[in-house]
Scaffold this motif. Sequence first.
Motif, PDB file in Angstrom:
ATOM      1  N   ASP A   1       0.838  -1.213   0.000  1.00 46.09           N
ATOM      2  CA  ASP A   1       0.000   0.000   0.000  1.00 46.09           C
ATOM      3  C   ASP A   1       0.869   1.257   0.000  1.00 46.09           C
ATOM      4  O   ASP A   1       0.613   2.210  -0.741  1.00 46.09           O
ATOM      5  N   LYS A   2       1.949   1.229   0.795  1.00 50.65           N
ATOM      6  CA  LYS A   2       2.869   2.383   0.839  1.00 50.65           C
ATOM      7  C   LYS A   2       3.631   2.512  -0.472  1.00 50.65           C
ATOM      8  O   LYS A   2       3.903   3.609  -0.953  1.00 50.65           O
ATOM      9  N   PHE A   3       4.002   1.358  -1.023  1.00 53.90           N
ATOM     10  CA  PHE A   3       4.738   1.337  -2.288  1.00 53.90           C
ATOM     11  C   PHE A   3       3.937   2.108  -3.346  1.00 53.90           C
ATOM     12  O   PHE A   3       4.435   3.039  -3.978  1.00 53.90           O
ATOM     13  N   TRP A   4       2.654   1.760  -3.490  1.00 52.35           N
ATOM     14  CA  TRP A   4       1.860   2.374  -4.559  1.00 52.35           C
ATOM     15  C   TRP A   4       1.445   3.797  -4.239  1.00 52.35           C
ATOM     16  O   TRP A   4       1.266   4.609  -5.146  1.00 52.35           O
ATOM     17  N   SER A   5       1.276   4.130  -2.965  1.00 51.92           N
ATOM     18  CA  SER A   5       0.881   5.521  -2.680  1.00 51.92           C
ATOM     19  C   SER A   5       2.073   6.466  -2.817  1.00 51.92           C
ATOM     20  O   SER A   5       1.916   7.633  -3.173  1.00 51.92           O
ATOM     21  N   ALA A   6       3.297   5.946  -2.585  1.00 49.55           N
ATOM     22  CA  ALA A   6       4.481   6.808  -2.724  1.00 49.55           C
ATOM     23  C   ALA A   6       4.831   7.035  -4.192  1.00 49.55           C
ATOM     24  O   ALA A   6       5.412   8.065  -4.547  1.00 49.55           O
ATOM     25  N   ILE A   7       4.478   6.067  -5.035  1.00 48.19           N
ATOM     26  CA  ILE A   7       4.774   6.204  -6.468  1.00 48.19           C
ATOM     27  C   ILE A   7       3.855   7.261  -7.072  1.00 48.19           C
ATOM     28  O   ILE A   7       2.638   7.125  -7.042  1.00 48.19           O
ATOM     29  N   GLY A   8       4.446   8.326  -7.554  1.00 47.11           N
ATOM     30  CA  GLY A   8       3.650   9.452  -8.040  1.00 47.11           C
ATOM     31  C   GLY A   8       3.038  10.241  -6.895  1.00 47.11           C
ATOM     32  O   GLY A   8       2.221  11.130  -7.123  1.00 47.11           O
ATOM     33  N   GLY A   9       3.443   9.931  -5.667  1.00 40.53           N
ATOM     34  CA  GLY A   9       2.828  10.553  -4.488  1.00 40.53           C
ATOM     35  C   GLY A   9       3.408  11.904  -4.111  1.00 40.53           C
ATOM     36  O   GLY A   9       3.060  12.470  -3.076  1.00 40.53           O
ATOM     37  N   MET A  10       4.304  12.448  -4.918  1.00 41.69           N
ATOM     38  CA  MET A  10       4.821  13.806  -4.755  1.00 41.69           C
ATOM     39  C   MET A  10       5.449  14.054  -3.380  1.00 41.69           C
ATOM     40  O   MET A  10       5.420  15.159  -2.868  1.00 41.69           O
ATOM     41  N   GLY A  11       6.007  13.011  -2.780  1.00 38.19           N
ATOM     42  CA  GLY A  11       6.707  13.177  -1.512  1.00 38.19           C
ATOM     43  C   GLY A  11       5.798  13.319  -0.306  1.00 38.19           C
ATOM     44  O   GLY A  11       6.268  13.579   0.807  1.00 38.19           O
ATOM     45  N   LEU A  12       4.497  13.142  -0.514  1.00 35.61           N
ATOM     46  CA  LEU A  12       3.559  13.385   0.583  1.00 35.61           C
ATOM     47  C   LEU A  12       3.414  12.180   1.507  1.00 35.61           C
ATOM     48  O   LEU A  12       2.701  12.243   2.504  1.00 35.61           O
ATOM     49  N   THR A  13       4.093  11.079   1.175  1.00 34.13           N
ATOM     50  CA  THR A  13       3.960   9.887   2.015  1.00 34.13           C
ATOM     51  C   THR A  13       5.229   9.601   2.816  1.00 34.13           C
ATOM     52  O   THR A  13       5.281   8.639   3.559  1.00 34.13           O
ATOM     53  N   GLY A  14       6.266  10.438   2.637  1.00 27.70           N
ATOM     54  CA  GLY A  14       7.495  10.205   3.386  1.00 27.70           C
ATOM     55  C   GLY A  14       8.713  10.558   2.562  1.00 27.70           C
ATOM     56  O   GLY A  14       8.600  11.099   1.455  1.00 27.70           O
ATOM     57  N   ILE A  15       9.889  10.256   3.110  1.00 33.17           N
ATOM     58  CA  ILE A  15      11.137  10.556   2.392  1.00 33.17           C
ATOM     59  C   ILE A  15      11.728   9.249   1.882  1.00 33.17           C
ATOM     60  O   ILE A  15      12.022   8.345   2.671  1.00 33.17           O
ATOM     61  N   ILE A  16      11.880   9.147   0.586  1.00 33.03           N
ATOM     62  CA  ILE A  16      12.487   7.958  -0.005  1.00 33.03           C
ATOM     63  C   ILE A  16      13.996   8.043   0.254  1.00 33.03           C
ATOM     64  O   ILE A  16      14.618   9.066  -0.037  1.00 33.03           O
ATOM     65  N   LEU A  17      14.568   6.985   0.826  1.00 34.01           N
ATOM     66  CA  LEU A  17      15.993   7.028   1.182  1.00 34.01           C
ATOM     67  C   LEU A  17      16.865   6.293   0.169  1.00 34.01           C
ATOM     68  O   LEU A  17      17.930   6.761  -0.200  1.00 34.01           O
ATOM     69  N   THR A  18      16.402   5.116  -0.237  1.00 33.56           N
ATOM     70  CA  THR A  18      17.172   4.322  -1.205  1.00 33.56           C
ATOM     71  C   THR A  18      16.189   3.654  -2.163  1.00 33.56           C
ATOM     72  O   THR A  18      15.006   3.543  -1.841  1.00 33.56           O
ATOM     73  N   ALA A  19      16.680   3.221  -3.311  1.00 38.65           N
ATOM     74  CA  ALA A  19      15.792   2.530  -4.251  1.00 38.65           C
ATOM     75  C   ALA A  19      16.577   1.515  -5.054  1.00 38.65           C
ATOM     76  O   ALA A  19      17.770   1.699  -5.325  1.00 38.65           O
ATOM     77  N   LYS A  20      15.880   0.441  -5.422  1.00 43.26           N
ATOM     78  CA  LYS A  20      16.477  -0.609  -6.251  1.00 43.26           C
ATOM     79  C   LYS A  20      15.609  -0.749  -7.494  1.00 43.26           C
ATOM     80  O   LYS A  20      14.389  -0.849  -7.388  1.00 43.26           O
ATOM     81  N   PHE A  21      16.237  -0.702  -8.659  1.00 42.23           N
ATOM     82  CA  PHE A  21      15.439  -0.798  -9.890  1.00 42.23           C
ATOM     83  C   PHE A  21      16.204  -1.493 -11.010  1.00 42.23           C
ATOM     84  O   PHE A  21      17.420  -1.634 -10.958  1.00 42.23           O
ATOM     85  N   LYS A  22      15.426  -1.902 -12.010  1.00 43.60           N
ATOM     86  CA  LYS A  22      15.981  -2.661 -13.131  1.00 43.60           C
ATOM     87  C   LYS A  22      16.434  -1.734 -14.252  1.00 43.60           C
ATOM     88  O   LYS A  22      15.844  -0.680 -14.471  1.00 43.60           O
ATOM     89  N   LEU A  23      17.452  -2.172 -14.985  1.00 45.21           N
ATOM     90  CA  LEU A  23      17.926  -1.431 -16.154  1.00 45.21           C
ATOM     91  C   LEU A  23      17.748  -2.306 -17.390  1.00 45.21           C
ATOM     92  O   LEU A  23      17.618  -3.520 -17.278  1.00 45.21           O
ATOM     93  N   LYS A  24      17.738  -1.656 -18.556  1.00 48.13           N
ATOM     94  CA  LYS A  24      17.567  -2.442 -19.779  1.00 48.13           C
ATOM     95  C   LYS A  24      18.889  -2.615 -20.517  1.00 48.13           C
ATOM     96  O   LYS A  24      19.762  -1.738 -20.483  1.00 48.13           O
ATOM     97  N   ASN A  25      18.999  -3.742 -21.189  1.00 48.21           N
ATOM     98  CA  ASN A  25      20.210  -4.036 -21.975  1.00 48.21           C
ATOM     99  C   ASN A  25      20.293  -3.148 -23.208  1.00 48.21           C
ATOM    100  O   ASN A  25      19.301  -2.956 -23.890  1.00 48.21           O
ATOM    101  N   ILE A  26      21.477  -2.640 -23.459  1.00 46.51           N
ATOM    102  CA  ILE A  26      21.704  -1.956 -24.728  1.00 46.51           C
ATOM    103  C   ILE A  26      23.022  -2.466 -25.313  1.00 46.51           C
ATOM    104  O   ILE A  26      23.905  -2.896 -24.578  1.00 46.51           O
TER     105      ILE A  26
END
Lengths: 241, 438
Positions: free
Chosen positions: B156-181
């Motif tokens: 629930d927090k994951f989806w509300s923070a996404i596009g949530g304009m910082g109103l749900t807390g301070i994001i400290l770190t993130a892990k994400f995928k990259l695409k092959n080129i």
Amino acid sequence: MIVLGSTSEVAQAFVEEALNKGEKFEKIYLLTSNRETTERFARHIDVKFLQQAEVIELDLMKEIDYTRFEKISSGLLFCATGYLGEGTEEGLYDNKNTERIIDINYSKLVPVMNYFAHKFESRRSGTIIGLSSVAGDRGRQSNFIYGSAKAAFTAYLSGLRNYLFDKKVHVMTVKPGFMATKMTEGLPLNPKLTATPKQAAASIFAAYKKQKNVAYVLPIWGIIMMIIRNIPEFIFKKLKL
Amino acid sequence: MKPNFIQKVTNWGNYPIVEKEMKSDDSFRKIKEFIRDHNEVIARGNGRCYGDASLGEHIFSTKKLNKFISFDRLNGVIECESGVLLSDVLEISVPQGYFLYVTPGTKFVSVGGAIASDVHGKNHHAEGCFSEYVIEFKLMVENGEIITCSREENADKFWSAIGGMGLTGIILTAKFKLKNIESAYIRQESIKAENLDEIFRLFDESESWTYTVAWIDCLQKGKNIGRSILMRGEHAFQHELPQNLREKPLRLKKKFEPTVPFYFPGFVLNALTVKLFNLLYFNKQRKKEINNFTDYETFFYPLDAVHEWNRIYGKSGFIQYQMVIPKETGKEGMRKILETIAHSGNGSFLAVLKLFGRHNPEAYNSFPVEGYTLALDFKVNSKLKKLVDQLDQIVEEFGGRIYLTKDSMSRSSLTNYLRNTESSKFVSLQHKRILNNK
């Protein structure tokens, strides 16, 4: 490379600048009193540059166990240790503040520097870079405790440079001027006179490559300090600097 | 000298400017203290959003959270602190053969900001928003606790923070995928379109391309309305490249990057100069169609090549107006919008048209919905509010919405699509404005 004061943003930026410019180090030894933050930096440079780094604890305000430094060996030392403390208005008559400023910037730092200088002397090669301050160029009413400790450190580096010269070790004194770092965050600094850690690192690295003896980070500071040093004392004492 | 954290803060449009507290630190303990000691806290990344998003009473800048944590070079998964910029990510990922799945038009946004805005790019129709590739992030919530958010954990927090304009807390770190080129180059086609009908047809024809975007000359009237250049591109394979690029396909040469040295005086940008610029830009391309290879910097971030380009708008600043109009009535809506702008004479240097693909229903706070989106720059002047009002009216009529990341003066009915972000601790000036105007 050996780094004293590894949480310093300038030190970290310098490490990145050197690695970016293709310098190779067998290992980077990060000496610090803040293990948590420094370990994040060690991981960062491992991810970014595949550069191995080791975090070693060093708290100048505690008893120092030199056996921990025995295995350390490198041809470059970067010392960014420093402590600004409270300025004159708030901190002049606070002995704890005065002692801490003098300890971290000079009296407790110099023995550690000497320990490593000895290693350099035995190697008969290498460079020692010490971050001093323009505040050490002349005592001013706003922060002269800090300034006097840095003045002592500047004199120490100058003497060390002289002593190590014929032992083939170079010593460089850096006087950064204002920098936008943790130390100065929230202070009203003139942006034209203030360097970012990244700018400072690039300038220090260039000076290191040129084997400069004394380097200001922004050239303007060389001029400002030349003027300040040359103001006659009978005028200077009346100024509110 | 006692530290004073009150300072002038403004986002990329230099409008509005506020004098508020801004502090930065890399210690999680200190960030916790900052949250504990203040009400109305908002996180801010690199300040590359426009308008009043990321401004607030007590701003916490994530600029010092700038460390990488891990990079799985085998699977293209990267983890970093939230203040790391997309440009930092590209710097280490491109030479290893990885690119961002989704990137906005500037690489100088922070990873935290990219999540909080759920940024989109030229490939929204094909690959969606930034959030599609986010595996997890750490969020510091109201009581200072750090929680891990993913599709499985604290969803629930994951989806509300996404596009949530910082109103749900301070994001400290993130892990994400990259695409092959295989290369740092894009195989590109630019095609001129004489009017709106033609550009819409080109968009439809280009659906199979990963990246599409059109630049529009928004001062044209009558039958020329919608005169534009469509650019479409694909990451080039190594074997496709011309011989001279094939040897080191993942390395770009360092280019000269000029900086705009000062704020331009107000009169430099006016209807005439914008018209001239548009004329030159449209005619720079002589042929109807050009096929070539361009490096990723030029293709994705043409404006990043000029540092501090926001200064050309002068000290009064500018706004960016980006709306989306649902597909069914999109063309009609766009025509009305373009007519209104041409009529106002308040031209836009930069007018970018794009086709959005389907909205991800899980990322309910994301801006993109299926349809046509247009982004426009307008210099702030006395007539602007009236124009924005007219445009808002059209967007409302056609059931569209405004991008919060760029909003600073639109009516609240167009920006109140945010849900589950109510907090007594995390409050932005933008959110307050929207609530007050309801």
